[in-house]
Write an enzyme that holds these catalytic residues in place. Structure first.
Site, short mmCIF file in Angstrom:
data_model
loop_
_atom_site.label_atom_id
_atom_site.label_comp_id
_atom_site.label_asym_id
_atom_site.label_seq_id
_atom_site.Cartn_x
_atom_site.Cartn_y
_atom_site.Cartn_z
N CYS B 9 3.69 -8.07 0.74
CA CYS B 9 4.14 -9.46 0.91
C CYS B 9 3.23 -10.14 -0.08
CB CYS B 9 3.91 -9.99 2.32
SG CYS B 9 4.64 -9.41 3.76
N GLY B 110 0.12 -8.42 5.38
CA GLY B 110 -0.63 -7.50 5.76
C GLY B 110 -0.13 -6.63 7.01
N CYS B 246 -8.48 -4.34 -0.70
CA CYS B 246 -7.94 -3.19 -0.96
C CYS B 246 -8.25 -3.08 -2.51
CB CYS B 246 -6.39 -3.61 -0.67
SG CYS B 246 -5.45 -2.30 -1.38
N TYR B 252 -3.12 -1.38 -9.08
CA TYR B 252 -1.71 -1.79 -9.27
C TYR B 252 -1.14 -2.89 -8.74
CZ TYR B 252 3.42 -0.68 -8.59
OH TYR B 252 4.71 -0.70 -8.54
N SER B 293 3.08 -0.20 -15.58
CA SER B 293 2.21 0.06 -14.64
C SER B 293 0.77 0.64 -15.40
CB SER B 293 2.28 0.98 -13.59
OG SER B 293 2.94 2.28 -13.92
N CYS B 392 -2.02 4.42 4.09
CA CYS B 392 -2.68 3.25 4.16
C CYS B 392 -1.96 2.71 5.46
CB CYS B 392 -2.26 2.52 2.95
SG CYS B 392 -2.67 0.66 3.22
N CYS B 442 -11.94 -1.40 0.13
CA CYS B 442 -11.43 -0.28 0.83
C CYS B 442 -11.00 0.48 -0.03
CB CYS B 442 -10.03 -0.96 1.86
SG CYS B 442 -9.34 0.57 2.66
N CYS B 445 -7.37 5.25 0.95
CA CYS B 445 -6.30 6.17 0.69
C CYS B 445 -6.87 7.28 -0.39
CB CYS B 445 -5.28 5.17 -0.09
SG CYS B 445 -5.92 4.32 -1.61
#
Lengths: 478, 478, 478, 478
Positions: B9, B110, B246, B252, B293, B392, B442, B445
């Site tokens: 989001c 979130g 994150c 990314y 990317s 995640c 964080c 991942c």
């Protein structure tokens, strides 16, 4: 009827039939006259519910492919007027809600008179409402912790909390429940279909779907159909059941081919015409109905009076109730979109015009003008019910008292206003005598005698929103 | 990035600006990369809220005339992936709810990890949910009688009940509230706009709307803007604030032109490329990015390695993430819809291919194949982050472990699978060193070290429905 | 390129492939950059033609199910700008017409300069036109009695009547014909696909569909593919063939991954950048491309100059060419919807901005402003072609001379207008030297030297209607 | 009428009225019964024509805002059955064409019997057709070089080339022309409206729009209205005018409130019922009409026979002719969607069922079944016209001979097939005696005596396409 009254809803439910969506569709098709602004069907296969709803006529909402996606053997359907505004798709029924006791779908015809107070109570306990319909209130009541676990939560809520008019269908994953308020304001009948059951607002839905009429659901009765069969209970004590079915179902709302209280509605209407001719004969040449609402009474009037019945007014059936006329203009031009005169029938004649009721009077004013312009020498208006002087709080989209032409005007004033040679109404006694059964009708719109006091409705008839308004628009995109 | 990860989001809020809808629209336009399956804007003029939402890109939901109908000086907006299915328009945000304390609109980025348990508690107390989003849970908590009257109901609920990742905007008729979870998983920044305020997921929204960046909303901070100005409070004790943003926002998700923790995201990514070149040089002729990317890291890699940077892959920008390809066929044909090779650049060359991450590996497998087919003699893949091996639970639409190519495969196995001459990843240490600030990210991942234990999410990541499923379709009709 | 020039069309044809619609769809997908306002595909199974066309991007016109209905092994497709107005669905191509010689479908890229005169002649002989496209003129010519029965009616009409720019595909029930005007203004290539043939505006369509490039269709050549194979003829005498391919295909229109005249377009553009750096070096710190049009030249410029190449401008790919911005406002806000600056890259730097061309200058004016506002100390603009001073009459949606910033302004005036420290263009000689092949380009937009005199186009560039205007709206209803 | 016959079209034209679109809309509204599958209006302000057309009912094609965009004081309108398939929006009328003599709009009711031959001739001269309507042929004829410059090109073409049935309106920028074929197969009347003129298929359109009836356009007459006033001419010699108006206009097509040949259509139909009662009395208890087609004749029958008239069948007006029933199933269920029985009226009675005609017989078969199932002891069917045994080639969507129930069956066979106690038809002599005027009707569908030999129509009734078929779909996109 001068196109002023609108029934609020038609409902259909089926249990254990091979193709529930198809049977419901057919039933709603027959009930389309009871609600034309939205339509919806919810079916259940015992576990999952599938819903399709939308604004507009049934034929707009359901295209040829759409029923096939609604797989299930049980379900409920609804056609309605969105009395709170055509632009609220979220208010279309059946409502489908998911709460602690599971999924539930609700289809409701009627109007709860204490809905606003009940909503406030639920909100004070933390409930958040999704729609502004009074139907949603019933489910929130059932979801309250002290109700949700009771096996009789619906009966309990209807008995203890809910007041007003309701013919109600509640679909759960394992059963379907039909209930009618203790006055039985709105009709609801029970039938058998292909080894299962069908419930519908009127019996014409049974004819359409091929179901067999069993009996009417009684005022104050709650019928549950599940895998063990059909179970009936009274959810209020016998003494609290006081039948008061809306007599306007006989006068105007119900379809002429439906059977109510044991008689074809057309037969009862013809009898109103006969009684009207007895009470108020006219020295005239021809009897002309205002089509289609006055057709049955006009036949009775012509038959009793000995005057010839003829088609002096033709109705344009391409003008639906949702017709939006792109041509502005004076009222008579609007009226002409729906009715035109057959000149040969009225020219040089003294015409008796027969209609079922006189609400606002605006359409009839134009029709009388057309008939006179086509050469009628006299116009006598005969109405097959008494003057409408009071509002309705039990589920009809009735005008306010100010809008009712008879609320504050004498018969003579109306005759002048409508350029009539005479205006006569059927008497209340004549009406009740011609209606079937042992009486017990709601006639509040004539005399103001309300079977259930309308409580907080006065202040806020249709809206249930608690706070500042919201406008919401959800678009399709892709 | 092989097109596998999807941010959930983007959110925008404004307070007291001349045309709230316009400013929100511009902000969401800049945040479209964070969510492309639905979009919505709710504005408030101090009393009424106006909402417009829909499935699809912002430009599908809002036509040239639509903003004019959203009048107000305050409001919130949202772009999202409908992680529970593209076909649920009712789940689009901002949610607008009406409860005992008044109207409220919520925009949320979130994922709450205890949403299912909280929903069950609310339902046991009688609540009925409208959506299957975790965002709705927050409002139901606030609506509970013991919360609804507290002036700090939101702070109280966040502190005592809600666990997980959230950047949150709550619009009321008289104020707007922004909050960020104690770990600050998802970014949220604060700016000034035309005498009022703006809040947004990323600073590129400020550039677009002409706002001036003030500062980031801090982890565990709740900012209220009302007519008395901007008020900040910590809704958890200082010791419970443990920053863990994150790190994939830098790798990314965030736009290269956004500023996060004081630096342009592009600058950080270029630095990842520099560090990658230091850790894993290649004996090659040309550096080619996987567009878009890998663009920033590839420039850094080329610069540090001294190899020429060139455009060997061209991306077709008409393939959006919601693109539905009507042509079936093998995977490489699908990949070709999005990327094609410039033959002259790779023919006869040893190519270093740079991308930001390697998730499922399917797209890169096709790209390597294209590059080889166009005549490259060697292909060396360089990835500007460590291998992704864990799921995640904090708001990213991440694959399960089974789908992660690196979860159960050695580097050699992946080299063989993708026909690579070599595959090398940036080290976790290199990543953290290149990232700005004092750390506190964080990185679950990569290593599975989850800052907030994911509780009941394991069993049911996305779905919050309590009971038997419902499918609902609401059609427009007319 | 400041978003001013629009290629008019992309065309694709296939003969004898298993699924024609699918192959054409893939080809058009690769050619979407050549036309984004409408799309259409016509296929033929040897007897019946099936057509689907519509306004908007290919992905809007063709949903996942739509290709399945277009059954056939042969067909043509088209993407276009509806240069006569987005609101004319009837002008979308391929045109399908039914005349005395049978069904015919036409897909055309280019612009006939004598279309108006030819239309008048046909009308004088009784023809009635359905569209205002010049493409329809060709079919009406073929339908004239003295042409219709000739086996070479198309070649005859092209040779004797039609003047201007055209890459043309003509589908009949038993064959497909491809033709290119004697100057070869617009590109057209020939390939093999699955045992059949494919023709397309650019080779990137072959990569997408899996076809193998054979050769370009030559200027003045007409290629027929039927069940006996591929047949080539010259429809004009050799001396009338004077190659003059539009050099803007190399500068801007063609996709970088297409191969034209034997070289990747990206390679040629990079060479333009190298040549530009040689002709016009700059004393600066960083080379920034205007994405995506300036990307290739900027890499060449950076490489030749030794300055670092970096991403200082980020393009928002959600802004398509058909994007309708609902937010009004000054020009720089509009420009910001598409491009934003990476502050770290330009702050405190002397920036060389590289773009392919400078047409109206409005977008670049905003971009320079953004770059300066982000802290650049100097901005030097380098353009990889000469100043555009003349209109185009050969199929490009080019502005009038009045709108061309360089038509009536000196370099110094433009530098002042755009707040540049310096502005430099590639020379015409440098451009021609860097382009591949033996020359033979149309460079009329730089010097006004038109290979085919534009005749009556001056008075009426786009409209072909003969008389009083018509506005037509056809609605779906049901 | 068992819902088998469909009139092909209704047309309206106005000249010099303040708001042409509004007047045309009202006229078409009154003529909606003549065509329900598409609708269109073209207006002209003296220079530009504005057109809006679409599939479906008038109320679907024209929303409240749409008329406002159609500015002009002159125009034509059309409602039609798209006899060549509902899915061809391009065939909707009025056609607007642009040829050497200028813009022209055409609205046509009827059927040209030599359309196919004329089309072939035009195509041989180079013409390309846009539609498969016969109406377009007329314009192509006018566009031929030897016609286009004649001031009387329309009259010339009608006189020399066109054969068959047509009531025709031709709109040009400076005038409007109305013409009727020499037999006057289809009706067309002339009126005055607000200082200008109105032309319409039936007079009910005048009532609706507030126009005053002047006279009928005569067979073989061409009326031109321009700024110099109204001009009449005979386009064929007097001896070639042989009036043969379709007698089915009186039996079924025209609205009962229209005036044709000086009498209300309802009056004529009632007279058919009177004559039917004289020719074929029945020993029965009640007269029931098949609504609405049998209503007028049933009143006449009841009046003459002395039997009571009652409503034994109720028609569901939500079933339009374009109604797509999503519920499959046997024929009687389909019939029930449209008609239901009033049980009290027919139970235990001998019923005379009156309808206007018996075409295929399928609907009546179901109705008889319903009436019997509701308890009728006898059913006698009375038809107010002779048996239909021949096809129609003059603009009615009539079944083929094979589909006509009476074509190859005796009265006794039909009585058995429909489970009737008796079936009787009005005689041809009785029909002609009851019809107004001096005779001169087309009665070919009863006796096969065709006033104009149907030529090449036999081989190809509806389709005019010359070659291999085309399917075209144009989508909206955006």
């Amino acid at each position: 009827m001068d196109q002023s009254l609108r029934e609020a809803c038609g409902i259909v439910g089926v249990y254990n039939v091979p193709n529930a969506a198809e049977a419901i569709y057919l039933g709603l098709h027959a009930l389309q006259h009871r609600g034309q602004e939205s339509a919806g069907i919810v079916v259940c296969n015992g576990h999952t519910m599938h819903s399709r709803k939308g604004m507009g006529l049934l034929s707009r909402v359901f295209g040829p492919q759409d029923l096939a996606h609604l797989r299930g053997h049980t379900g409920v359907g609804h056609v309605r007027y969105s009395t709170t505004g055509a632009s609220k798709p979220q208010n279309t029924q059946p409502l489908v809600l998911d709460y602690s006791a599971g999924l539930v779908a609700v289809a409701h015809n009627g109007n709860l008179i204490n809905a606003r107070a009940l909503r406030r109570e639920c909100e004070a306990r933390g409930s958040i409402f999704q729609t502004s319909t009074d139907s949603e209130v019933i489910v929130h009541l059932m979801a309250q912790p002290d109700h949700a676990d009771r096996p009789d939560s619906l009966a309990h809520c209807l008995r203890r909390h809910v007041r007003g008019a309701y013919a109600l269908l509640v679909q759960r994953t394992d059963r379907i429940v039909a209930a009618r308020d203790p006055q039985g304001f709105r009709p609801l009948s029970l039938g058998r279909l292909e080894g299962g059951y069908m419930v519908a607002s009127e019996t014409c839905a049974f004819d359409q779907a091929g179901a067999e009429f069993l009996r009417e659901v009684e005022p104050g009765e709650l019928v549950t159909v599940d895998e063990t069969g059909l179970h009936s209970e009274r959810f209020v004590p016998e003494r609290e059941v006081r039948p008061a079915m809306c007599i306007f179902e006989f006068i105007y709302f119900a379809r002429p081919d439906s059977v109510l209280l044991g008689e074809s509605v057309h037969t009862v209407r013809k009898r109103l015409g006969v009684q009207l001719a007895r009470e108020h004969p006219a020295d005239a040449d021809v009897v002309v109905a205002v089509p289609d609402s006055g057709n049955s009474a006009a036949i009775g009037y012509a038959q009793e009076s000995g005057l010839p019945y003829d088609r002096g007014l033709i109705r344009n059936h391409y003008v639906g109730r949702t017709f939006l006329n792109p041509v502005p203009g004076e009222r008579s031009r609007q009226a002409r979109l729906k009715h035109n005169v057959v000149q040969d029938v009225v020219r040089g004649k003294r015409v008796v015009l027969v209609d079922d009721s006189l609400i606002r009077g605006t359409t009839l004013q134009s029709l009388v003008q057309f008939v006179r312009a086509a050469g009628a020498t006299q116009v006598h208006l005969r109405i097959s019910c008494p003057p409408n002087r009071y509002a309705c709080y039990y589920g009809i989209d009735f005008p306010t008292r100010e809008e009712l032409i008879a609320a504050h005007r004498s018969r003579e004033e109306i005759e002048a206003l409508l350029s009539l040679d005479s205006l006569r109404y059927l008497s209340l006694e004549g009406l009740q005598a011609a209606a079937p059964g042992a009486g017990g009708f709601c006639t509040a719109c004539f005399g103001g005698d309300y079977p259930v006091p309308p409580a907080d409705l006065m202040e806020d008839k249709h809206r249930l929103e608690a706070h500042g308004a919201v406008t919401e628009e959800t678009v399709a995109g892709t």
